[in-house]
Enzyme design. Structure first.
Site, short mmCIF file in Angstrom:
data_model
loop_
_atom_site.label_atom_id
_atom_site.label_comp_id
_atom_site.label_asym_id
_atom_site.label_seq_id
_atom_site.Cartn_x
_atom_site.Cartn_y
_atom_site.Cartn_z
N ASP A 223 0.80 -1.23 0.00
CA ASP A 223 0.00 0.00 0.00
C ASP A 223 0.83 1.27 0.00
O ASP A 223 0.27 2.37 0.07
CB ASP A 223 -0.94 0.02 1.21
CG ASP A 223 -0.19 0.10 2.53
OD1 ASP A 223 1.04 -0.10 2.52
OD2 ASP A 223 -0.82 0.35 3.56
N ASN A 225 2.37 2.63 2.27
CA ASN A 225 2.12 3.36 3.52
C ASN A 225 0.90 4.29 3.46
O ASN A 225 0.83 5.27 4.18
CB ASN A 225 3.35 4.17 3.93
CG ASN A 225 4.47 3.29 4.44
OD1 ASN A 225 4.23 2.19 4.93
ND2 ASN A 225 5.69 3.75 4.31
#
Length: 360
Positions: A223, A225
């Site tokens: 993802d 982050n």
């Protein structure tokens, strides 16, 4: 001057000319689509038309490189030389041989892939390649760490079926098509549930030892982050213990100390292989530039070499991951995505290049 310009234009490859023509095309966006979506669709279409030619050229390049390396090795052996390339070649050949028997660890790893809907197509591809690398690490480890891939029933499964159809022949890996993680957890047995630990970077609870008869859960997500505390919140909502690997002792990272899903699994395997020494495991798995110091005295960071003494090396790029979905070119010549997983031509093993992003 004109002759030089003519020669340069003649040297341009057909693919470069085609790309320039593609760029000059006037884009008429269909109704209901954004310009960005339509351009992405056109790139996808162009990649589908040229991917076979691209893959063939890449295979030919690899074959030529192997032949050149073999010639250098033969020449070195004939001259009685023992250069670094010759040593690395034999080390690589030994590494490709899976052990005939593995030592049981009584430790299980679950890759929780319930976050399918939170990832875009490119991230799904990256996760599938990380799972493939994890299988390779498991297969070649002298210790048997059980591996379950859970919530394997949405886009990730489609990616595997399209690009890695041989996954159903993988040995000692279980693909579980549950909807939610709690479907496979002993939610009614608190004692049994206490032996499940969700790994997350967002905790101060450090795991120094992988305990037998315990299950460690890795969040299967790439993802970059975007989602903070995702694994932490999920673990807390299910009443699971949480923990993190001793990352800060051995590697230097800016911001959150997050590792790729495949790195976490490889570290667990290498921990067993290196006499349960996290320091040695980190040195084997992570790029040298991220390790604080090459440990020469066990896993005690106080006895490690200073970071400045470790040679800086670039982290491998994600370019070789060859994904299938949302294919985009990285440069004017090489697309990011591919129909096939990152496997070597001579075996079913993936490349070792990292892909970052999981919340661990």
């Amino acid at each position: 001057m004109e002759n030089q310009d003519t020669e340069q234009s003649q040297k341009r490859s057909g693919s470069e000319v085609e790309k320039d023509d593609f760029k000059r095309q006037k884009v008429v966006v269909p109704e209901g689509m954004t310009k960005r979506e339509y351009k992405r669709q056109l790139k996808q279409q162009r990649w589908e038309e040229t991917k076979d030619e691209y893959k063939q050229k890449k295979r030919e390049k690899k074959k030529a490189a192997r032949e050149r390396r073999k010639e250098r090795i033969k020449e070195a052996e004939a001259n009685g030389e023992t250069n670094e390339e010759l040593y690395n070649y034999h080390q690589m050949k030994r590494a490709k041989v899976a052990p005939q028997e593995q030592i049981d660890t009584d430790v299980k790893i679950i890759m929780d892939c319930e976050f399918d809907s939170l990832m875009n197509d490119k991230e799904i591809v990256s996760l599938s390649n990380q799972i493939t690398r994890s299988y390779s690490a498991k297969k070649h480890s002298t210790y048997d760490v059980q591996l379950d891939i859970t919530s394997f029933n949405k886009n990730l499964k489609k990616r595997f079926e399209k690009a890695i159809p041989q996954y159903d022949k993988w040995t000692n890996v279980t693909f579980v098509e549950n909807d939610k993680l709690e479907d496979i957890l002993p939610m009614d047995d608190k004692q049994a549930l206490s032996k499940y630990v969700y790994l997350t970077a967002d905790t101060d609870e450090v795991i120094d030892t992988l305990e037998p008869h315990h299950t460690y859960i890795i969040g299967g997500i790439v993802d970059k982050n975007r989602y903070k505390n995702l694994c932490l919140n999920k673990a807390q909502s299910l009443g699971l213990k949480i923990g993190r690997l001793p990352i800060d002792k051995f590697i230097k990272m800016n911001g959150r100390q997050v590792l790729a899903t495949s790195h976490v699994f490889e570290l667990c395997c290498k921990w067993f292989e290196n006499d349960k020494d996290w320091g040695k495991a980190f040195n084997e798995v992570l790029p040298p530039r991220k390790v604080k110091g090459k440990l020469t005295h066990g896993s005690d960071p106080e006895k490690s070499i200073e970071p400045s003494e470790v040679s800086e090396q670039p982290v491998s790029s994600e370019q070789s991951e060859q994904p299938v979905l949302s294919e985009q070119p990285v440069s004017s010549e090489q697309p990011v995505l591919s129909e096939q997983p990152v496997l070597s031509e001579s075996s079913d093993e993936p490349s070792d290049e990292p892909s970052k992003g999981a919340d661990h």
